[in-house]
Every structure is written in C-alpha cells, then in structure tokens.
Design a protein around this motif. Structure first.
Motif, PDB file in Angstrom:
ATOM      1  N   ALA A 269      -1.679  17.227   4.047  1.00 41.91           N
ATOM      2  CA  ALA A 269      -2.383  15.978   4.634  1.00 41.91           C
ATOM      3  C   ALA A 269      -3.882  16.242   4.454  1.00 41.91           C
ATOM      4  N   GLU A 270      -4.505  17.325   4.667  1.00 42.97           N
ATOM      5  CA  GLU A 270      -6.035  16.093   4.141  1.00 42.97           C
ATOM      6  C   GLU A 270      -6.169  16.295   3.058  1.00 42.97           C
ATOM      7  N   ILE A 271      -6.111  16.405   1.832  1.00 41.86           N
ATOM      8  CA  ILE A 271      -5.739  16.231   0.172  1.00 41.86           C
ATOM      9  C   ILE A 271      -5.317  15.037   0.565  1.00 41.86           C
ATOM     10  N   LEU A 301       3.792  13.912   7.393  1.00 44.76           N
ATOM     11  CA  LEU A 301       4.348  11.911   7.668  1.00 44.76           C
ATOM     12  C   LEU A 301       3.004  12.021   9.523  1.00 44.76           C
ATOM     13  N   GLU A 302       3.868  13.179   9.772  1.00 44.93           N
ATOM     14  CA  GLU A 302       2.995  13.192  11.170  1.00 44.93           C
ATOM     15  C   GLU A 302       1.354  13.580  10.970  1.00 44.93           C
ATOM     16  N   ALA A 303       1.045  14.722  10.471  1.00 48.56           N
ATOM     17  CA  ALA A 303      -0.275  15.413   9.906  1.00 48.56           C
ATOM     18  C   ALA A 303      -0.434  13.949   9.085  1.00 48.56           C
ATOM     19  N   LEU A 304      -0.653  13.534   8.362  1.00 48.32           N
ATOM     20  CA  LEU A 304      -1.212  12.029   7.752  1.00 48.32           C
ATOM     21  C   LEU A 304      -1.829  10.727   8.725  1.00 48.32           C
ATOM     22  N   THR A 305      -0.404  10.791   9.347  1.00 47.17           N
ATOM     23  CA  THR A 305      -0.398   9.207  10.546  1.00 47.17           C
ATOM     24  C   THR A 305      -1.570  10.011  11.405  1.00 47.17           C
ATOM     25  N   VAL A 340       2.943  -7.445   2.581  1.00 46.00           N
ATOM     26  CA  VAL A 340       4.095  -7.844   1.469  1.00 46.00           C
ATOM     27  C   VAL A 340       5.130  -6.149   1.929  1.00 46.00           C
ATOM     28  N   ALA A 341       4.363  -4.984   2.116  1.00 48.39           N
ATOM     29  CA  ALA A 341       4.980  -3.431   2.261  1.00 48.39           C
ATOM     30  C   ALA A 341       5.675  -4.230   3.595  1.00 48.39           C
ATOM     31  N   ARG A 342       5.736  -4.758   4.282  1.00 47.81           N
ATOM     32  CA  ARG A 342       6.761  -4.692   6.421  1.00 47.81           C
ATOM     33  C   ARG A 342       7.882  -5.812   4.916  1.00 47.81           C
ATOM     34  N   GLU A 343       7.335  -6.596   4.387  1.00 51.35           N
ATOM     35  CA  GLU A 343       8.541  -7.940   4.331  1.00 51.35           C
ATOM     36  C   GLU A 343       9.517  -6.921   3.379  1.00 51.35           C
ATOM     37  N   ASP A 344       8.764  -5.675   2.527  1.00 50.16           N
ATOM     38  CA  ASP A 344       9.867  -5.194   1.015  1.00 50.16           C
ATOM     39  C   ASP A 344      11.095  -4.483   2.645  1.00 50.16           C
ATOM     40  N   GLY A 345      10.660  -3.268   3.469  1.00 52.06           N
ATOM     41  CA  GLY A 345      11.325  -3.169   4.765  1.00 52.06           C
ATOM     42  C   GLY A 345      10.493  -1.604   4.595  1.00 52.06           C
ATOM     43  N   ALA A 346       9.496  -1.794   3.980  1.00 46.46           N
ATOM     44  CA  ALA A 346       8.613  -0.285   4.592  1.00 46.46           C
ATOM     45  C   ALA A 346       7.933  -0.010   6.284  1.00 46.46           C
ATOM     46  N   THR A 347       7.777   1.548   6.179  1.00 48.90           N
ATOM     47  CA  THR A 347       7.391   1.235   7.711  1.00 48.90           C
ATOM     48  C   THR A 347       6.405   2.012   8.434  1.00 48.90           C
ATOM     49  N   LEU A 348       5.338   0.698   9.011  1.00 50.00           N
ATOM     50  CA  LEU A 348       4.226   0.762   9.221  1.00 50.00           C
ATOM     51  C   LEU A 348       3.580   1.916   9.893  1.00 50.00           C
ATOM     52  N   GLU A 349       3.465   3.007   9.945  1.00 49.23           N
ATOM     53  CA  GLU A 349       3.124   3.956  10.437  1.00 49.23           C
ATOM     54  C   GLU A 349       1.860   4.123  11.466  1.00 49.23           C
ATOM     55  N   TYR A 365     -13.955  -4.697   7.581  1.00 50.56           N
ATOM     56  CA  TYR A 365     -13.299  -3.850   7.849  1.00 50.56           C
ATOM     57  C   TYR A 365     -11.944  -3.594   8.250  1.00 50.56           C
ATOM     58  N   VAL A 366     -11.213  -2.609   7.309  1.00 50.75           N
ATOM     59  CA  VAL A 366      -9.954  -2.472   7.900  1.00 50.75           C
ATOM     60  C   VAL A 366      -9.178  -1.015   8.104  1.00 50.75           C
ATOM     61  N   GLU A 367      -7.895  -1.034   9.238  1.00 43.39           N
ATOM     62  CA  GLU A 367      -7.733  -0.295   9.864  1.00 43.39           C
ATOM     63  C   GLU A 367      -7.274   1.064   7.969  1.00 43.39           C
ATOM     64  N   PRO A 368      -7.285   2.906   7.884  1.00 38.82           N
ATOM     65  CA  PRO A 368      -6.880   2.975   7.580  1.00 38.82           C
ATOM     66  C   PRO A 368      -5.106   3.509   7.357  1.00 38.82           C
ATOM     67  N   THR A 369      -4.175   2.984   6.464  1.00 34.34           N
ATOM     68  CA  THR A 369      -2.872   2.694   6.855  1.00 34.34           C
ATOM     69  C   THR A 369      -1.938   3.863   6.071  1.00 34.34           C
ATOM     70  N   VAL A 370      -0.770   3.931   7.122  1.00 37.89           N
ATOM     71  CA  VAL A 370       0.425   4.587   5.863  1.00 37.89           C
ATOM     72  C   VAL A 370       1.396   3.915   6.377  1.00 37.89           C
ATOM     73  N   PHE A 371       1.837   3.947   5.044  1.00 39.25           N
ATOM     74  CA  PHE A 371       3.318   3.540   5.228  1.00 39.25           C
ATOM     75  C   PHE A 371       4.956   4.604   4.604  1.00 39.25           C
ATOM     76  N   SER A 372       5.374   4.428   5.743  1.00 34.14           N
ATOM     77  CA  SER A 372       6.904   5.428   5.637  1.00 34.14           C
ATOM     78  C   SER A 372       7.634   4.940   4.936  1.00 34.14           C
ATOM     79  N   ASP A 373       8.803   5.394   4.704  1.00 31.92           N
ATOM     80  CA  ASP A 373      10.373   4.896   4.476  1.00 31.92           C
ATOM     81  C   ASP A 373       9.951   4.225   2.786  1.00 31.92           C
ATOM     82  N   VAL A 374       9.592   4.007   2.052  1.00 34.90           N
ATOM     83  CA  VAL A 374       8.781   3.832   0.960  1.00 34.90           C
ATOM     84  C   VAL A 374       9.933   3.747   0.014  1.00 34.90           C
ATOM     85  N   GLU A 375      10.383   2.893  -0.882  1.00 36.12           N
ATOM     86  CA  GLU A 375      11.197   3.439  -1.935  1.00 36.12           C
ATOM     87  C   GLU A 375      10.541   3.218  -3.335  1.00 36.12           C
ATOM     88  N   SER A 376      11.026   3.339  -4.451  1.00 37.71           N
ATOM     89  CA  SER A 376       9.785   3.836  -5.287  1.00 37.71           C
ATOM     90  C   SER A 376       9.886   2.846  -6.206  1.00 37.71           C
TER      91      SER A 376
END
Length: 486
Positions: A269-271, A301-305, A340-349, A365-376
């Motif tokens: 997660a740190e890497i 995912l929990e560790a990265l979030t 765009v990510a939200r519209e495509d169905g990714a989950t904002l974590e 400024y923007v927050e560090p952002t993590v998305f899950s449920d992402v498809e290629s």
C-alpha cells in the motif's frame, strides 16, 4: 509589480522581439504572481537558433575536458543556490519542499555526472581486415539541438537534456514549459556563472505554438528532444520528421503496480501510495493502476484507502505530504476524471473532491483519490490522469495481472510487489514497459541508466540519461586509416 525575467540569447538577457510577457502564479496561492516571462515569437526563435549555429564550430572544437569543467562548475553554482532554487521550484510548480529539494539535487548531480562523462567521450577501435590499417569510430556532435521541456520536473528534465547536449559539443535552444519557466532561468544563470561561451546555450520562453513548433520545425535545428504529453510529442515528432531531423520524445504513462498474495500488504500500500500521490501524481511515471490479486484485494484496498486518508495536503513551502496541482486547468482535468470514473461504474473509496476552506481556497488542491471496482476497459484505467488518482483492479492470477498491466497504449514504468522470485522474473520478462521494478514504486529514476518507454510512451528512438543520453546527441563516424600505402 512582479519581477520580469528575460530570454537568454547569445550570452545576453534580452526582452522578446514584441516585448509582451505572461504571468506565472503560485499554485498554493493563485493571488501571488511568481514572475512575468517573455511571451516570445517565431522571430525570437530565429534569433536564438542563429546564435547557437554561430557558436557551433567553436564549442565543437572545445576539448571534452574543458566542456566538462563548465558543466561541473554549473553543478557547483547550482549547489550554492540550492535553497533559492528549491523555493523557486515550490512557488512555481507546487511540489513540497522535500520533493523540490530532491529535484534540485538531481539537477546538480546530473551536471556533475556529465561533467565527468565529457572527459571520456570517444569511440571504439576494431581489428581491420588488412595490414597497416587502423579501423575505429569517433563520436561527433550533431550541431544545434532544440529542447522542449515540461513543467512537472522543471529543473531536473532541462538538466538531463542540457548537460549531455553540451557535454558532446552541441549548441542548444531550450523552450521550458510556460507553467514553470523560472527554474530553467536559474539553470542558465548558473551556466553563465560557470563561463558558458556566448551563443552555446539559449533560453526562449513562450507558448508551444509560438516557440515550440518553430523550434521543432527549424531547418537549422539538427535534433529535437521533447518531454510532455503523447499528443504533443507525436506532433513534434511529425514536424521534425519532415526534414529527417533526429527526434527523441518521452511522453505519457499509465503505470501499473501489480500486488500478489505473497506481498506484505502494508508495504504494498505504501509503494502504491507513494507512487500515486507523490508529486501530486504529476509525474509521467506515477502509479495510476494497482492490479491486485483477488485473494488480497479487500485487505490491500483498505490499507491503501487508509494511506490516502492519512496524507497531509497543503502549501509546498510547509513541506506537507502532498502539494497542490500546478494550475487550475490540471485541477479541473483531475476532477473531470473523477466524474468520468463514477459514471463508468467505479466506486470512490477515498478523496475525489477539491479541498476548500482556509488556505485551500487560494490554491489548486485536491484530495488523494482511490477508486475500486475498476475494470480495464474503463477510461480511468486507460487514460493518463496526471493527478493523485489511483484505480484498483482485481485479477484472478499472475497471468491475468500481466495481461491487464499491458492492456493500455502506454508502456513507461511498471512494478510488482511479490516475494516470489519466479513471479518477479516473469514479470520483468513479460511486462511491456521501458522501466520494470520489483518491490519498488513506479516513480524514481537513477541518473546513470537509460530511461524511456514503449508503445505510446516514447518515439522508441533514443533513451535519455546515462550513456544513452550521449548517444542521442552524437553521430558515429567510422574511420578507415591506411598508413602503409598500397
């Protein structure tokens, strides 16, 4: 009134031909104008190229050790101004103080490195087929080169183009990015302090259309080295190709880190986090995809979030974990990709919003952002965001991980986190990237080894840095020396 800075042409600091300027603002406080720079035109490019061409023969004939001494002295002069250069970089680009100081040190090291390499320039001797004959090669400079550099590493990238170009006996004209030109100005002041002869190195600020394109297309420019987006780099390569000008373009990335079950997940997660959120994600080698084995997906995912949520975001001079975007346009682009990510169905974590309130209202400024449920096939997994956004993709096995890692148009940097040596070696063999790392972040480069990408990340012609940087700026002449007569 902001301080107005000039172009550097033929050993003189001069205004542009039309006299106009453009402002650069502090990303942490948009009300602060860092400086005003020359809004140059094609005429200024012509003047700078003429100066460089005029200085070619003298610099070409300057012995390598003497050229190297100028480069070493430039590094020394920059070290004397390291604090100033660091704060300048923070105020114009937005990096944290620690990140900026590291970049300035890299520029110092690059000049010193190529200062020594200039002493070793030469060719190779080969065995000739006949008697009384010597067969050898020698390196020769190309002539005058055009350098076009980006804003995200505004002192390191100019350094790793300028230093090998000068070490090998070329003269040059550089166009720095308009978002962060002041760091290049400091480099040129250091070159001047070191005794660079008039006309050998020239600096012209301005837009890509008014300065970059004319520089790339100029008939007296013998090579063009560009770093920036794939779209612009492709246009630069096409422009240079019209008269067979040598070209080198390093461009975008969509860099993956693969996480396998054998990995320590906190380390992984740190890497990923450092690679994704360092320099506000504004690096061509930033990690923008974490490709994670499904056995450890949820735990990773929990560790990265948690890692993203722990980061302190603020003005770079206060040395937080992450600074602002370089300007409003880059901030808006990142927020658009969140939508765009939200519209495509990714989950904002985690993250996903502009930071507001107090000092945040003054900057980008923007927050560090993590998305899950992402498809290629999602855009967030395919397109370069150039912001602190990472997409986390699940995969069922190692083969699927490599396939997803390669399933993009880019191929710059890639890494894997694993304790399985077999997986590590297979990853290095199969990943389509110019830089492959094991148990390391995708960002961070050694200056003495080649750097460049595959696919849409590079023109796949010449690499930068190390000896490869010398290769681009030289031609090889083969000499047949018969000294015995016929």
């Amino acid at each position: 009134m902001p301080t107005e800075y000039d172009n550097y042409v033929d050993g003189q600091w001069i205004e542009s031909e039309r006299g106009g300027t453009f402002d650069v603002r502090n990303p942490a406080n948009a009300d602060e104008i860092v400086g005003a720079y020359q809004d140059s035109s094609r005429i200024d490019v012509e003047t700078a190229v003429d100066a460089a061409v005029g200085a070619q023969e003298s610099w070409r004939r300057t012995p390598g050790p003497e050229r190297g001494s100028v480069l070493t002295a430039t590094g020394d002069a920059l070290e004397d101004r390291k604090t100033e250069a660091t704060e300048t970089l923070v105020r114009e680009e937005g990096k944290t103080r620690s990140e900026a100081a590291g970049e300035v040190q890299r520029a110092i090291d690059i000049f010193r490195y190529y200062g020594q390499k200039a002493r070793d320039l030469g060719g190779t001797a080969k065995a000739a087929s006949g008697p009384a004959t010597e067969l050898y090669t020698k390196r020769e400079p190309l002539g005058t080169v055009g350098l076009i550099t980006p804003w995200n590493y505004p002192i390191a990238i100019p350094a790793w183009k300028i230093a090998p170009a000068l070490a090998t006996g070329n003269t040059l004209v550089i166009k720095p990015a308009s978002a962060a030109p002041n760091s290049s100005r400091i480099l040129f002041e250091c070159l001047e302090t070191a005794g660079i002869p008039d006309g050998v190195a020239n600096l012209v600020t301005g837009s890509g259309r008014e300065v970059g394109t004319p520089l790339a297309e100029h008939e007296d420019v013998d090579a063009v080295s560009f770093t920036g987006s794939t779209t612009v780099g492709t246009a630069v390569a096409r422009a240079a190709a019209t008269d067979l000008t040598r070209v080198q373009c390093e461009m975008g990335g969509k860099n993956p880190t693969v996480v396998m079950p054998s990995a320590d997940l906190e380390t992984a997660a740190e890497i990923v986090g450092v690679g994704a959120f360092g320099t506000t994600g504004q690096s061509c080698t930033a990690c923008s995809r974490a490709i994670v084995h499904e056995e450890v997906y949820d735990e990773f995912l929990e560790a990265l979030t948690d890692y993203a949520a722990s980061l302190d975001v603020g003005p770079g001079l206060e040395d937080p974990d992450m600074g602002p975007h370089v300007n409003a346009s880059e901030l808006e682009s990142t927020l658009e990709y969140v939508d765009v990510a939200r519209e495509d169905g990714a989950t904002l974590e985690a993250g996903g919003s502009r930071l507001t309130g107090g000092e945040y209202d003054d900057g980008y400024y923007v927050e560090p952002t993590v998305f899950s449920d992402v498809e290629s096939e999602m855009r967030i997994a395919q397109e370069e965001v150039f912001g602190p956004v990472v997409a986390v993709l699940p995969v069922g096995d190692f083969d699927a991980a490599v396939a997803v890692a390669n399933d993009v148009e880019y191929g710059l940097s890639a890494s894997i986190v694993t304790h399985d040596l077999g997986q590590a070696n297979r990853f290095v063999e199969r990943v389509e990237a110019g830089v492959a790392k094991v148990n390391e972040k995708t960002t961070g480069l050694e200056l003495h080894v080649p750097f460049g990408g595959y696919k849409g990340s590079s023109t796949n012609t010449y690499r930068e840095q190390g000896d490869a940087g010398l290769d681009f700026f030289t031609s090889i002449k083969t000499v047949y020396m018969n000294y015995g007569g016929r």
